[in-house]
Design an enzyme around this catalytic site. Structure first.
Site, PDB file in Angstrom:
ATOM      1  N   ARG A 299       0.820  -1.225   0.000  1.00 41.96           N
ATOM      2  CA  ARG A 299       0.000   0.000   0.000  1.00 41.96           C
ATOM      3  C   ARG A 299       0.851   1.270   0.000  1.00 41.96           C
ATOM      4  O   ARG A 299       0.445   2.289  -0.561  1.00 41.96           O
ATOM      5  CB  ARG A 299      -0.933  -0.006   1.208  1.00 41.96           C
TER       6      ARG A 299
ATOM      7  N   LYS B  59     -19.719 -17.691  -1.015  1.00 39.69           N
ATOM      8  CA  LYS B  59     -21.175 -17.650  -0.886  1.00 39.69           C
ATOM      9  C   LYS B  59     -21.887 -16.856  -1.969  1.00 39.69           C
ATOM     10  O   LYS B  59     -21.426 -15.804  -2.387  1.00 39.69           O
ATOM     11  CB  LYS B  59     -21.524 -17.017   0.462  1.00 39.69           C
TER      12      LYS B  59
ATOM     13  N   GLY C 114     -11.820  -9.392  -3.610  1.00 38.75           N
ATOM     14  CA  GLY C 114     -12.037 -10.678  -2.933  1.00 38.75           C
ATOM     15  C   GLY C 114     -10.741 -11.435  -2.804  1.00 38.75           C
ATOM     16  O   GLY C 114      -9.661 -10.893  -3.039  1.00 38.75           O
TER      17      GLY C 114
ATOM     18  N   GLY D 220     -13.364  -3.965  -0.354  1.00 39.85           N
ATOM     19  CA  GLY D 220     -14.750  -3.486  -0.277  1.00 39.85           C
ATOM     20  C   GLY D 220     -15.053  -2.438  -1.331  1.00 39.85           C
ATOM     21  O   GLY D 220     -16.141  -2.423  -1.914  1.00 39.85           O
TER      22      GLY D 220
END
Ligand code: AMP
Length: 395
Positions: free
Chosen positions: A35, A197, A353, A376
């Site tokens: 980062r 999911k 993800g 996110g």
């Protein structure tokens, strides 16, 4: 887009919202500098133009001020990476900080203490944003990872710089990569949505149906679809309550002309561990007491063909439990297929993800066109939402 190239930073004191929320080990040493490296091009550019940089970031989720979440732990690493001395303030607002900012010379860099030491940051407090804004003469947002948050330093602060607010290079690259997939991508456009999911991916799939030509569904999500279509899933992860949602999604895809591809065969195991007994099974006939944890060999070949015929590829979520070596083969093979397609001229975006973790773990990141830095934030972008941090730069 108001990019850095549209500005002149000479003698400006530029408040840059970066995302230095990096991991530390037990000795408070930075273990992954990605980062900080990602923000370097923006900081270097502004310094080279004769501007000075005031760096604002959050770090962890502190409750009030605490040494544990202090940026003292990372300031030396920041200095090493930027190859220049970095001054540090043990606060992010107030008189002392204002003095330090005022005394910056062109090319100078000042790192402020954790903005989340004030709860006003996450509350998006106007007065707190105003106190931060006092420190600089221009504002740059380069923190894609928090661009989906309407916080003081990511969003509210931009209103204090109506004519001097800019996209940092990282933010610009992320936005362009998303646009290349969602708006301007060369066809055929393929989305590969894996992960655990259906419930966490349904909105993304729905929002992409107008854009894509092909959809590969992989990972644990597959078994909700198999169950909904009347197959047997054994002990595989499954959300039976979403059966109607899954069938509805397939109907919608069909109506919109999107071709949906599920694995044909899968690797099944008698327990969730690296040394489980494994077998290959047809996807819709998983025996009792067995669970499917990876894509099978036929599926890998089939997916390779779909990937190779695509010109734009989005990959979100692994094809199996890649954290366990025994069940990583499907994810590795897919990563290799995408790398080959990219070398052949396709545009590939990996983001939002665990697929990002997978391409890094399997040394494939350099072979993708773009690997997103924001979990996110990328997910929300793919869901078709305009991120508050990005909207604030445009308004
Ligand atoms: P996501 O964060 O949604 O991309 O989900 C990533 C997680 O999905 C990883 O931790 C994988 O281990 C998990 N996963 C992938 N395939 C399966 C599967 N067949 N069964 C259970 N978990 C899976």
């Amino acid at each position: 887009m108001n990019t850095l190239e549209t500005a002149n930073f000479k003698n400006e004191k530029v408040l840059i919202r970066v995302d230095f929320n990096v991991p530390l080990n037990d000795q408070n040493q930075v273990t992954d500098t990605t980062r900080i490296l990602a923000a370097k091009p923006t900081i270097d550019y502004i310094r080279a133009q004769g501007g000075s940089c005031i760096l604002m970031t959050h770090f962890g989720r502190p409750k009030g001020k605490s040494l544990e979440f202090s940026l003292t732990h990372i300031k030396d690493t920041v200095s090493e990476i930027l190859e220049t001395p970095v001054a540090f303030c043990n606060d992010c607002i107030g008189e002392e900080v204002e003095k330090a900012a005022a005394s910056l010379v062109p090319g100078g860099v000042l790192l402020l203490e954790n903005v989340r030491f004030y709860e006003e940051e996450t509350q998006g407090d106007f007065e707190f944003a105003k106190a931060l804004a006092k420190l600089g003469t221009a504002y740059v947002n380069d923190a894609f990872g928090t661009a989906h948050r309407a916080h003081a330093s990511t969003t509210v602060i931009a209103s204090f710089f109506p004519n001097k607010k800019y996209f940092g290079k990282l933010l610009e690259n992320e936005v362009q990569a998303i646009d290349k997939v969602m708006q301007t991508g060369e066809k055929p456009v393929l989305a590969i949505i894996g992960g655990a999911k259906v419930s966490s991916k349904i909105t993304i799939i729905e929002s992409m149906l107008d854009t894509i030509d092909d959809l590969i569904i992989g990972g644990g999500m597959v078994y909700t679809f198999v169950h909904a279509q009347g197959g047997t899933v054994g002990e595989s992860i499954c959300e039976p309550e979403l059966a109607d949602v899954a069938l509805n999604l397939l109907e919608k895809a069909k109506a919109k002309g999107v071709k949906v591809h599920l694995p044909s065969d899968v690797i099944i195991a008698d327990n969730f561990s690296n040394d489980a007994q494994t077998k290959i099974a047809p996807v819709a006939a998983i025996p009792d007491k067995w669970m499917a944890l990876d894509a099978g060999p036929d599926s890998r070949i089939y997916f390779d063909q779909i990937v190779k015929q695509s010109k734009t590829i989005l990959w979100n979520g692994p094809l199996g439990v890649f954290e366990l070596e025994t069940f990583a083969k499907g994810t590795i093979a897919l990563g290799q297929s995408i790398a080959e397609a990219t070398a052949g001229g396709a545009f590939s975006l990996v983001g939002g993800g665990d697929s990002v973790a997978a391409v890094k773990q399997f040394d494939l990141a350099d072979q993708m066109s773009y690997v997103s830095t924001g979990g996110g934030a990328m997910l929300e972008s793919l869901e078709g939402k305009e991120l508050p941090g990005i909207k604030a730069l445009k308004d």
